[in-house]
Scaffold this motif. Structure first.
Motif, PDB file in Angstrom:
ATOM      1  N   ARG A 136       0.870  -1.179   0.000  1.00  0.00           N
ATOM      2  CA  ARG A 136       0.000   0.000   0.000  1.00  0.00           C
ATOM      3  C   ARG A 136       0.908   1.230   0.000  1.00  0.00           C
ATOM      4  O   ARG A 136       1.648   1.454   0.949  1.00  0.00           O
ATOM      5  N   ILE A 137       0.832   2.027  -1.052  1.00  0.00           N
ATOM      6  CA  ILE A 137       1.611   3.255  -1.156  1.00  0.00           C
ATOM      7  C   ILE A 137       0.641   4.403  -0.897  1.00  0.00           C
ATOM      8  O   ILE A 137      -0.216   4.699  -1.731  1.00  0.00           O
ATOM      9  N   VAL A 138       0.748   5.031   0.259  1.00  0.00           N
ATOM     10  CA  VAL A 138      -0.255   6.009   0.691  1.00  0.00           C
ATOM     11  C   VAL A 138       0.399   7.385   0.824  1.00  0.00           C
ATOM     12  O   VAL A 138       1.198   7.626   1.723  1.00  0.00           O
ATOM     13  N   HIS A 139       0.045   8.276  -0.083  1.00  0.00           N
ATOM     14  CA  HIS A 139       0.582   9.633  -0.071  1.00  0.00           C
ATOM     15  C   HIS A 139      -0.321  10.575   0.735  1.00  0.00           C
ATOM     16  O   HIS A 139      -1.475  10.269   1.012  1.00  0.00           O
ATOM     17  N   ALA A 140       0.234  11.734   1.086  1.00  0.00           N
ATOM     18  CA  ALA A 140      -0.541  12.845   1.652  1.00  0.00           C
ATOM     19  C   ALA A 140      -1.227  12.491   2.959  1.00  0.00           C
ATOM     20  O   ALA A 140      -2.429  12.680   3.117  1.00  0.00           O
ATOM     21  N   CYS A 141      -0.443  12.017   3.930  1.00  0.00           N
ATOM     22  CA  CYS A 141      -1.002  11.497   5.179  1.00  0.00           C
ATOM     23  C   CYS A 141      -0.908  12.472   6.345  1.00  0.00           C
ATOM     24  O   CYS A 141      -0.883  12.065   7.505  1.00  0.00           O
ATOM     25  N   GLY A 142      -0.849  13.784   6.049  1.00  0.00           N
ATOM     26  CA  GLY A 142      -0.863  14.788   7.089  1.00  0.00           C
ATOM     27  C   GLY A 142      -2.034  15.726   6.910  1.00  0.00           C
ATOM     28  O   GLY A 142      -3.076  15.353   6.361  1.00  0.00           O
ATOM     29  N   TYR A 143      -1.877  16.972   7.367  1.00  0.00           N
ATOM     30  CA  TYR A 143      -2.958  17.954   7.204  1.00  0.00           C
ATOM     31  C   TYR A 143      -3.315  18.100   5.735  1.00  0.00           C
ATOM     32  O   TYR A 143      -4.474  18.355   5.406  1.00  0.00           O
ATOM     33  N   ASP A 144      -2.347  17.982   4.858  1.00  0.00           N
ATOM     34  CA  ASP A 144      -2.697  17.694   3.483  1.00  0.00           C
ATOM     35  C   ASP A 144      -2.294  16.245   3.239  1.00  0.00           C
ATOM     36  O   ASP A 144      -1.122  15.900   3.339  1.00  0.00           O
ATOM     37  N   SER A 145      -3.343  15.370   3.062  1.00  0.00           N
ATOM     38  CA  SER A 145      -4.709  15.726   2.708  1.00  0.00           C
ATOM     39  C   SER A 145      -5.736  14.907   3.498  1.00  0.00           C
ATOM     40  O   SER A 145      -6.827  14.653   3.026  1.00  0.00           O
TER      41      SER A 145
END
Length: 410
Positions: A136-145
């Protein structure tokens, strides 16, 4: 793919950076007993300094030297852990080899990127391989987004449960109190420089569906502009452009497309910042809209960039602990549906959104990828927070003190 023997359940890569230290602190206080955690970075000495400031439970965590410019070290890093979370940016400069290593090793991956061009390139290069290896490649795992992505997911689920049809008009109004770190500024500079130098990157930035898994099949729906001027929300609040909209909106639209446009085939989604009401709100909104354009122009010119470098924080610097504690975020997302029913989602939490609150979001994502795989959606490959983690992440963030609420308005 044959399962590798893993020495760790979770490795935090970039633990010596400003945000990396915050996430390490969150993990030290919330990782379940027995979770095998490692801290990774270029300098073992700096890693030891970070670990020494963590609670007793983290003093036995392994320290791993790795460098984005040494592919062999990244391969060993990825092969030795079930999940890897990286804060090493700018991601366009340092991130692709990390994605590649995780995709090849079948290792789950999370990051904090808001760089659309990086996400697009990571998809094009490594999505197919990651689906094959089960990563699982999961981008943008902070306040964005995370707030944007999960809010729209919850709105869709509420409308679906009521038989209200797909979402049509959706707008997020963000309000927040927080600051910037040097790393964030450096990432913004890199994106602006890339767009100026490369017409392909400029075109990508202008495309509202630039992260679609299949651009040719996207609808021709005209989307709201990312960087408009001043406006007014439906409840009368004056609004200004939201600097994170260019990344968040594309993540949300990718989530929709990855799920077969389940949110709505013709959904229009936009984000703005709420600046207050009445004449004062209008003045603040106008000043903010103008300021964003002045900032972009100042970064573009060599002379003004040098002047700004003296004022803005350098990489490794960021808001003080007191400033991080006093921050907060509040996003209100209003949605209309094909049946005419309307819904509102509220996502909110304490702490500077880009740092204190992001450490919570990133920490919970990392813990989910490391230890809760059987509860997650079965999807693999290049994903978004909503499609990789869904309501399981919502539940964990609620437990961590963040608000995720949906109300039917009509």
């Amino acid at each position: 793919m044959e399962a590798l023997a893993r020495d760790h359940d979770l490795v935090l890569f970039g633990a010596t950076g400003f945000v990396g230290e915050l996430i390490a602190g969150y993990l030290a206080n919330h990782a379940p007993a027995g979770l095998r955690v490692g801290l990774a970075g270029r300098s073992k000495e700096k890693l030891e300094a970070v670990r020494s400031k963590l609670p007793v439970a983290a003093q036995g965590w392994d320290l791993i030297e790795a460098d984005s410019e040494r592919p062999d070290s990244l391969a060993a890093l990825a092969e030795g852990t079930r999940a890897l979370f990286t804060t090493v940016g700018p991601y366009a400069k340092y991130g692709l080899p990390v994605v590649e290593a995780c995709a090849r090793a079948g290792t789950h991956y999370g990051d904090l990127t808001g760089e659309v061009s990086f996400v697009r390139e990571a998809i094009d290069r490594w999505d197919a391989l990651a689906r094959t290896t089960g990563a699982r490649i999961v981008h943008a795992c902070g306040y964005d987004s995370v707030p944007s992505d999960l809010a729209v997911l919850l709105l869709h689920q509420a409308a679906e449960a009521d038989g209200a049809g797909g979402l049509t008009e959706v707008q997020l109004v963000a309000r927040a109190k927080g600051g910037f770190s040097g790393g964030t500024i450096e990432s913004m500079r890199g994106q602006l420089d890339g767009m100026r130098a490369d017409p392909v990157l400029r075109s990508l930035a202008d495309d509202p569906y630039s992260l679609s898994p299949d651009r040719a099949t996207e609808p021709s729906t005209r989307q709201p502009p990312d960087l408009g001027w001043v406006g007014r929300s439906e409840d009368g609040m004056r609004t200004a452009p939201f600097i994170m909209a260019s990344a968040n909106t594309r993540i949300v639209r990718r989530s929709n497309a990855l799920q077969g446009w389940a949110y709505g085939r013709s959904m229009r989604y936009g984000e703005v910042m709420g600046m207050g009401r009445g004449p004062i709100g209008a003045v603040i909104a106008g000043a903010t809209a103008l300021g964003l354009r002045v900032f972009g122009a100042a970064v573009a010119l060599p002379l003004t960039r040098k002047l700004m470098d003296r004022i803005l924080p350098s990489p490794g610097e960021g808001p003080s602990e007191a400033a991080r504690r006093s921050g907060w975020f509040h996003s209100q997302v209003t949605a209309s549906t094909e049946s005419g029913r309307r819904y509102r989602a509220v996502v909110a939490g304490p702490g500077d959104p880009g740092y204190a609150a992001t450490a919570v979001m990133a920490g919970e994502v990392a813990l989910l990828l490391a230890s809760d795989g059987d509860r997650l959606p079965p999807s693999t490959g290049s994903l978004t927070p909503a499609t990789a983690l869904g309501v399981v992440l919502v539940e964990r963030l609620r437990t961590a003190g963040h608000t995720y609420e949906v109300t039917s308005l009509t």
